[in-house]
Design a protein around this motif. Structure first.
Motif, PDB file in Angstrom:
ATOM      1  N   GLY A  69       0.902  -1.183   0.061  1.00 47.97           N
ATOM      2  CA  GLY A  69      -0.113   0.224  -0.113  1.00 47.97           C
ATOM      3  C   GLY A  69       0.819   1.220  -0.111  1.00 47.97           C
ATOM      4  O   GLY A  69       2.176   1.309  -0.377  1.00 47.97           O
ATOM      5  N   ASN A  70       0.419   2.246   0.326  1.00 49.64           N
ATOM      6  CA  ASN A  70       0.939   3.676   0.346  1.00 49.64           C
ATOM      7  C   ASN A  70       0.814   4.325   1.696  1.00 49.64           C
ATOM      8  O   ASN A  70      -0.229   4.039   2.456  1.00 49.64           O
ATOM      9  N   PHE A  71       1.840   5.279   2.080  1.00 53.75           N
ATOM     10  CA  PHE A  71       1.578   6.074   3.218  1.00 53.75           C
ATOM     11  C   PHE A  71       1.416   7.382   2.817  1.00 53.75           C
ATOM     12  O   PHE A  71       2.186   8.005   1.943  1.00 53.75           O
ATOM     13  N   TYR A  72       0.569   8.093   3.444  1.00 53.82           N
ATOM     14  CA  TYR A  72      -0.181   9.391   3.371  1.00 53.82           C
ATOM     15  C   TYR A  72       0.236  10.275   4.777  1.00 53.82           C
ATOM     16  O   TYR A  72       0.370   9.693   5.998  1.00 53.82           O
ATOM     17  N   CYS A  73       0.168  11.632   4.415  1.00 52.63           N
ATOM     18  CA  CYS A  73       0.426  12.405   5.483  1.00 52.63           C
ATOM     19  C   CYS A  73      -0.852  12.445   6.233  1.00 52.63           C
ATOM     20  O   CYS A  73      -2.071  12.603   6.081  1.00 52.63           O
ATOM     21  N   VAL A  74      -0.636  12.462   7.698  1.00 52.58           N
ATOM     22  CA  VAL A  74      -1.840  12.299   8.681  1.00 52.58           C
ATOM     23  C   VAL A  74      -2.484  13.795   8.792  1.00 52.58           C
ATOM     24  O   VAL A  74      -3.779  13.783   8.870  1.00 52.58           O
TER      25      VAL A  74
END
Length: 161
Positions: A69-74
């Motif tokens: 998957g991908n990691f996004y800015c919270v």
């Protein structure tokens, strides 16, 4: 005194002459309201992203995550890192060898804690994410050491599940 200076692919090269907090105005696409963020984020997320705090080593939600998957800015939901670039550095924080795409993160000088390091911030909103070091895998030589509290993970759907 330790010095950690990293030359990044986006051309951002730290120089010892500038201070940690630049007097130049930061222009980010997403403007954040600190009071709204205090309501939206957990105290740890707020501390890490807005006050340059850090979570304890080996305590972050994504330190050992191996899902696709991908990691996004919270803070602003900007894509930051891809799971294919995540690796186990043994540092206690999620580590990535590269950013998700050109310009998804920015680098800034950090003279705190008696050394020069390269801080990593979200390019869209300016949220503090962690630091980048030049002791990563051979593919890029970089290790983006990022607080789990600064990230949201969105997994990829698996066919047939």
């Amino acid at each position: 005194m330790f010095r950690y200076i990293v030359d990044l692919p986006d051309g951002g090269k730290p120089t010892p002459k500038r201070k940690f907090r630049s007097t130049e105005p930061e222009n980010y696409e997403v403007k954040v309201d600190k009071e709204e963020l205090k309501q939206k984020l957990t105290p740890l997320q707020y501390s890490c992203t807005q006050e340059k705090g850090t979570e304890r080593a080996f305590a972050g939600e994504y330190t050992d995550l191996k899902d696709d998957g991908n990691f996004y800015c919270v803070v602003c939901d900007n894509i930051l890192f891809k799971s294919g670039d995540k690796f186990d550095s043994g540092s206690g924080w999620p580590s990535f060898s590269d950013m998700a795409g050109q310009g998804t993160v920015k680098s800034k000088e950090d003279y705190s804690h008696g050394m020069l390091r390269t801080e990593v911030v979200c390019a869209k909103c300016g949220a503090h994410l962690g630091h980048v070091f030049n002791d990563g895998p051979k593919t890029t030589g970089l290790r983006y050491c990022i607080n789990s509290a600064c990230l949201n993970f969105k997994g990829e759907a698996k066919p047939g599940l």
